[in-house]
Design an enzyme around this catalytic site. Structure first.
Site, PDB file in Angstrom:
ATOM      1  N   LYS A   5      66.021 -75.968 -39.844  1.00 42.95           N
ATOM      2  CA  LYS A   5      67.417 -75.967 -39.383  1.00 42.95           C
ATOM      3  C   LYS A   5      67.821 -74.611 -38.819  1.00 42.95           C
ATOM      4  CE  LYS A   5      69.421 -77.250 -43.104  1.00 42.95           C
ATOM      5  NZ  LYS A   5      70.008 -77.855 -44.301  1.00 42.95           N
ATOM      6  N   HIS A  34      54.716 -58.954 -42.732  1.00 44.35           N
ATOM      7  CA  HIS A  34      55.510 -58.361 -41.648  1.00 44.35           C
ATOM      8  C   HIS A  34      55.200 -56.861 -41.452  1.00 44.35           C
ATOM      9  CE1 HIS A  34      57.453 -62.120 -41.790  1.00 44.35           C
ATOM     10  NE2 HIS A  34      58.442 -61.849 -42.616  1.00 44.35           N
ATOM     11  N   ARG A  91      70.178 -47.242 -52.518  1.00 45.78           N
ATOM     12  CA  ARG A  91      68.983 -46.977 -51.704  1.00 45.78           C
ATOM     13  C   ARG A  91      67.710 -47.507 -52.366  1.00 45.78           C
ATOM     14  NH1 ARG A  91      68.288 -43.186 -47.909  1.00 45.78           N
ATOM     15  NH2 ARG A  91      66.253 -42.586 -48.724  1.00 45.78           N
ATOM     16  N   ARG A 143      63.656 -48.629 -33.799  1.00 48.91           N
ATOM     17  CA  ARG A 143      64.473 -49.517 -34.647  1.00 48.91           C
ATOM     18  C   ARG A 143      64.291 -50.953 -34.176  1.00 48.91           C
ATOM     19  NH1 ARG A 143      69.641 -47.082 -34.840  1.00 48.91           N
ATOM     20  NH2 ARG A 143      70.362 -48.383 -33.153  1.00 48.91           N
ATOM     21  N   HIS A 182      56.763 -63.928 -37.937  1.00 53.45           N
ATOM     22  CA  HIS A 182      57.788 -63.833 -36.900  1.00 53.45           C
ATOM     23  C   HIS A 182      58.082 -62.387 -36.489  1.00 53.45           C
ATOM     24  CE1 HIS A 182      60.686 -63.186 -40.182  1.00 53.45           C
ATOM     25  NE2 HIS A 182      61.566 -62.798 -39.286  1.00 53.45           N
ATOM     26  N   LYS A 186      68.262 -53.078 -42.093  1.00 50.61           N
ATOM     27  CA  LYS A 186      67.599 -52.315 -41.044  1.00 50.61           C
ATOM     28  C   LYS A 186      66.084 -52.501 -41.127  1.00 50.61           C
ATOM     29  CE  LYS A 186      69.522 -48.071 -40.178  1.00 50.61           C
ATOM     30  NZ  LYS A 186      69.652 -46.617 -40.391  1.00 50.61           N
ATOM     31  N   TYR A 205      50.221 -78.035 -47.078  1.00 53.03           N
ATOM     32  CA  TYR A 205      49.471 -77.848 -45.819  1.00 53.03           C
ATOM     33  C   TYR A 205      48.185 -78.673 -45.781  1.00 53.03           C
ATOM     34  CZ  TYR A 205      52.214 -73.634 -44.530  1.00 53.03           C
ATOM     35  OH  TYR A 205      53.188 -72.751 -44.202  1.00 53.03           O
TER      36      TYR A 205
HETATM   37  C1  BG6 Z   1      61.280 -63.750 -44.022  1.00 48.23           C
HETATM   38  C2  BG6 Z   1      61.424 -63.500 -45.500  1.00 48.23           C
HETATM   39  O1  BG6 Z   1      59.939 -63.878 -43.677  1.00 48.23           O
HETATM   40  O2  BG6 Z   1      61.851 -62.673 -43.315  1.00 48.23           O
HETATM   41  C3  BG6 Z   1      62.871 -63.288 -45.874  1.00 48.23           C
HETATM   42  O3  BG6 Z   1      60.901 -64.607 -46.209  1.00 48.23           O
HETATM   43  C4  BG6 Z   1      63.508 -62.225 -45.015  1.00 48.23           C
HETATM   44  O4  BG6 Z   1      62.979 -62.935 -47.250  1.00 48.23           O
HETATM   45  C5  BG6 Z   1      63.228 -62.493 -43.538  1.00 48.23           C
HETATM   46  O5  BG6 Z   1      64.904 -62.239 -45.261  1.00 48.23           O
HETATM   47  C6  BG6 Z   1      63.695 -61.333 -42.688  1.00 48.23           C
HETATM   48  O6  BG6 Z   1      63.571 -61.664 -41.343  1.00 48.23           O
HETATM   49  P1  BG6 Z   1      64.446 -60.892 -40.269  1.00 48.23           P
HETATM   50  O7  BG6 Z   1      63.936 -61.387 -38.976  1.00 48.23           O
HETATM   51  O8  BG6 Z   1      65.869 -61.231 -40.540  1.00 48.23           O
HETATM   52  O9  BG6 Z   1      64.189 -59.431 -40.489  1.00 48.23           O
END
Ligand code: BG6
Length: 483
Positions: free
Chosen positions: A20, A249, A463, A369, A187, A341, A130
């Site tokens: 969604k 990430h 922090r 950034r 992503h 951030k 999966y």
């Molecule tokens: C996701 C995590 O992969 O990325 C989340 O599972 C996180 O916990 C999110 O909030 C953050 O993504 P973005 O694009 O908002 O930085």
């Protein structure tokens, strides 16, 4: 050459949060930009819930229009008309047979068999299903057109919990699909400034001679969120911040910052270089880790009372190669902090033989950034304007909003889905990359899971634990003004 023929996009887990909030809005934006022509494309939602097409459309509708898209409501309605819903379980033949029938119906009506048929399965599902879903797709829903085409699957993290489970998952899926058919989404690889890293590093003479241990003192890759796990406590508690953010990430970003120049821009060449970085990372030392958990985290009813899951972590990685020996890569991520951030901070060494005695004013730092407000800036010393010969730290600033006014920066998911349609795997995680990423973090994760390392409590909105700042300082990071 654009492929012709019809394209079916099947979103499995269609009524879930990810679908969604991310998948359908991304598809909508692609549709609005003409990438999903209605005479070729059909979208299917699949999930267990028994609802009608219209019920699914109504659930999605509210998420489609964001500040980023000023699309009129007639676009929304037209897009929603492309979506059909099929309900069924994730491990029984029946639902998938119906799904296949629906897709085939659409293919025959759209194609008149003039082109190939393309089937893109997007698994917006928990990884536990999966293997069974992939088995069902393999058995019942593969592209059958004898005029060509393809079947691809997109999977989301978490790909397992540790090295063992990830490898098991990879082999289960690997028995059913070939690597070029599997798109493992991270992503962060779809974010504009992450994609920009390759260009920055390898298309600028400025950086080429400086990007190494002789000039760079330390690198920080930071993710902060100013909200807690809100509503996702159940999921989050099983994984924690290292599996949720750092192992994927931030590590992907690290690879792009640290890798050598690839032979070409071919996806395999880029991914080969990323794997080498991961394989050069030394084992993590306990004293180079700080874990935290925000106060109030356990008040979430879906979180166990005695949870020791970290919601914050700072981890130092060290890359054992000629370019990076001795340079700490500080990965830091936290929920419920004082700001939202994500950024990369490359801090340079002090100038040798400093005649200005300006060391205390800060170091050269290059900051990228990623969000919010994409920007990059260089902190550098300049003469304080005026009659005196004194120095001040200032910034060379490239702020995307100002520099690229009127240009819409695409959402990560939008870009990545388009890549899957185009068959470009550059921004997706390859199996050996995934394995190497788990190899780095698995020993630490096991120690945390066994209760051998516990998070330090920190106040929500702060922090994070003070110990993390101490670790940063010990690693050589010099706080600069305004940070
Ligand atoms: C996701 C995590 O992969 O990325 C989340 O599972 C996180 O916990 C999110 O909030 C953050 O993504 P973005 O694009 O908002 O930085």
């Amino acid at each position: 050459v654009p492929e012709i023929g019809c394209l079916s996009i099947i979103v499995l887990g269609a009524s879930g949060d990810l679908a969604k909030k991310k998948t359908f809005p991304a598809l909508f934006h692609l549709y609005c930009q003409g990438f999903l022509p209605p005479n070729e494309v059909h979208i299917f939602g699949y999930a267990r819930t028994k609802i009608s097409d219209d019920e699914l459309r109504n659930r999605i509708r509210g998420y489609l229009v964001s500040e980023r898209s000023a699309s009129p409501s007639k676009d929304v309605s037209k897009f929603l008309q492309l979506i059909k819903y099929v309900s069924g379980s994730y491990d029984a033949a029946e639902g998938f047979q119906t799904l296949d029938m629906e897709i085939s119906k659409h293919e025959t009506s759209k194609n008149s068999l003039e082109g190939s048929s393309r089937r893109l399965f997007y698994l917006a599902l928990p990884p536990s299903v999966y293997p069974s879903v992939c088995r069902m797709i393999r058995r019942y829903c593969m592209n059958k057109s004898n005029l060509g085409g393809w079947t691809r699957i997109v999977v989301e993290k978490p790909f397992g919990r540790d090295l063992g489970s990830a490898e098991e998952l990879s082999s289960q899926i690997g028995e059913l699909f070939d690597e070029p058919q599997i798109y493992r989404i991270d992503h962060y690889l779809g974010k504009e400034l992450v994609q920009n890293l390759l260009v920055l590093r390898f298309a600028n003479r400025f950086f080429l001679p400086l990007w190494n241990r002789d000039n760079i003192d330390n690198v920080q890759i930071v993710f902060r969120e100013d909200f807690g796990t809100e509503g996702r406590g159940g999921y989050f508690d099983e994984y924690g911040i290292i599996r949720d953010i750092i192992q994927n990430h931030l590590l992907q970003v690290l690879c792009l910052v640290a890798m050598e120049k690839p032979v070409s821009l071919k996806p395999e060449h880029i991914r080969d270089e990323k794997v080498k970085v991961l394989q050069s990372v030394l084992p993590i030392k306990d004293e180079e880790v700080v874990l935290g958990q925000y106060e109030g985290y356990r008040d979430d009813p879906t979180v166990p009372d005695h949870s020791n899951t970290p919601t914050f972590a700072t981890v130092i990685l060290r890359i054992h190669n000629e370019r990076w020996e001795g340079v700490p890569f500080i990965l830091k991520a936290g929920k419920a902090l004082n700001s939202r951030k994500a950024e990369i901070r490359v801090q340079f060494k002090d100038v040798p033989g400093d005649i200005f005695k300006c060391k205390k004013q800060g170091r050269n730092e290059f900051v990228i950034r990623l969000q919010p407000s994409e920007a990059m800036y260089m902190k550098l010393m300049v003469k304080q304007p005026g009659l005196e010969m004194s120095t001040v730290q200032s910034e060379l600033d490239l702020s995307y909003r100002q520099r690229y006014q009127g240009v819409t920066i695409p959402e990560a998911y939008e870009r990545l889905i388009l890549d899957t349609i185009r068959g470009d795997q550059q921004h997706f995680v390859r199996r050996d990359e995934l394995k190497a990423a788990w190899e780095i973090f698995t020993p630490l994760l096991h120690r945390i899971d066994n209760g051998e390392m516990n998070p330090i409590p920190y106040q929500a909105g702060s922090r994070g634990p003070a110990e993390a700042d101490e670790l940063l300082e010990k690693a050589g990071y010099v706080q600069t003004h305004g940070y």
